[in-house]
Design a protein around this motif. Structure first.
Motif, PDB file in Angstrom:
ATOM      1  N   MET A  62       0.808  -1.224   0.000  1.00  0.00           N
ATOM      2  CA  MET A  62       0.000   0.000   0.000  1.00  0.00           C
ATOM      3  C   MET A  62       0.848   1.285   0.000  1.00  0.00           C
ATOM      4  O   MET A  62       0.447   2.259  -0.626  1.00  0.00           O
ATOM      5  N   PRO A  63       2.015   1.341   0.642  1.00  0.00           N
ATOM      6  CA  PRO A  63       2.829   2.567   0.523  1.00  0.00           C
ATOM      7  C   PRO A  63       3.199   2.916  -0.915  1.00  0.00           C
ATOM      8  O   PRO A  63       3.354   4.086  -1.245  1.00  0.00           O
ATOM      9  N   LEU A  64       3.309   1.922  -1.784  1.00  0.00           N
ATOM     10  CA  LEU A  64       3.598   2.215  -3.190  1.00  0.00           C
ATOM     11  C   LEU A  64       2.393   2.870  -3.855  1.00  0.00           C
ATOM     12  O   LEU A  64       2.547   3.708  -4.742  1.00  0.00           O
ATOM     13  N   GLU A  65       1.185   2.521  -3.429  1.00  0.00           N
ATOM     14  CA  GLU A  65      -0.017   3.188  -3.934  1.00  0.00           C
ATOM     15  C   GLU A  65      -0.035   4.640  -3.464  1.00  0.00           C
ATOM     16  O   GLU A  65      -0.390   5.538  -4.220  1.00  0.00           O
ATOM     17  N   LEU A  66       0.352   4.868  -2.233  1.00  0.00           N
ATOM     18  CA  LEU A  66       0.398   6.241  -1.717  1.00  0.00           C
ATOM     19  C   LEU A  66       1.471   7.059  -2.434  1.00  0.00           C
ATOM     20  O   LEU A  66       1.289   8.252  -2.680  1.00  0.00           O
ATOM     21  N   LEU A  67       2.583   6.418  -2.794  1.00  0.00           N
ATOM     22  CA  LEU A  67       3.613   7.095  -3.585  1.00  0.00           C
ATOM     23  C   LEU A  67       3.052   7.488  -4.950  1.00  0.00           C
ATOM     24  O   LEU A  67       3.327   8.577  -5.453  1.00  0.00           O
ATOM     25  N   ASN A  68       2.231   6.629  -5.535  1.00  0.00           N
ATOM     26  CA  ASN A  68       1.552   6.927  -6.792  1.00  0.00           C
ATOM     27  C   ASN A  68       0.727   8.204  -6.652  1.00  0.00           C
ATOM     28  O   ASN A  68       0.810   9.103  -7.475  1.00  0.00           O
ATOM     29  N   LEU A 118       9.289  -2.771   3.275  1.00  0.00           N
ATOM     30  CA  LEU A 118       7.869  -2.523   3.516  1.00  0.00           C
ATOM     31  C   LEU A 118       7.285  -3.442   4.585  1.00  0.00           C
ATOM     32  O   LEU A 118       6.137  -3.276   4.975  1.00  0.00           O
TER      33      LEU A 118
END
Length: 175
Positions: A62-68, A118
């Motif tokens: 999910m942190p990669l989605e937030l980075l998006n 992560l």
């Protein structure tokens, strides 16, 4: 004279703030609701299909989605006005695209290390790495879509931005 005529035709510079706030808020809420429904349905589909393992993997990345969301919003904001956003978009689109592809390639290449950072446990690591790599194949499109949504809102086209959010949510659920 052309600049003045263009400025006068813009609703953000001519209409009352209260009405614009309500209009933009409601239209944006519809797009965000579509995105939220997509996330809920993804959770239901992944939970029923892969169980707790699949849900754990999604939670870890999910942190990669937030980075998006962060990159898409930051690259699409321009100077905080329609002219600034148009200029930033036209001048920076390809630079942004190259930057996003480079970030995606780096995340793809270092997926095992990123999975550990992560918080992937050894039993989840392979699944998280696989999910990260699949996610990175479409990551540039996600970020560019977020970027375009930001530009469209600043360019006084919130309905088009919401339609894009809604359409992408439907596509993601179908996919």
């Amino acid at each position: 004279v052309a600049t003045v005529a263009s400025d006068e035709s813009r609703e953000l510079s001519t209409k009352p703030v209260h009405g614009l706030f309500v209009k933009y808020s409601l239209i944006t809420l519809i797009g965000m609701a579509a995105q939220a429904v997509m996330v809920i349905l993804e959770g239901v589909i992944i939970g029923n299909g892969l169980g707790s393992f699949g849900l754990a993997v999604v939670g870890i990345i999910m942190p990669l989605e937030l980075l998006n969301l962060a990159l898409g919003g930051a690259l699409g904001m321009g100077a905080g006005d329609a002219d600034g956003a148009r200029k930033a978009f036209s001048q920076g689109f390809w630079l942004s695209a190259y930057l996003i592809v480079a970030v995606s390639v780096l995340i793809f290449a270092f997926a095992p290390q990123i999975a550990l950072v992560l918080g992937a446990t050894p039993d989840l690591a392979d699944g998280v790495v696989e999910f990260i790599r699949i996610f990175m194949c479409f990551y540039p499109f996600c970020i560019l879509g977020q970027m375009m949504g930001s530009v469209l809102r600043v360019d006084e086209k919130p309905g088009l931005a919401t339609a894009a959010q809604f359409g992408s949510a439907v596509l993601a659920v179908v996919w």
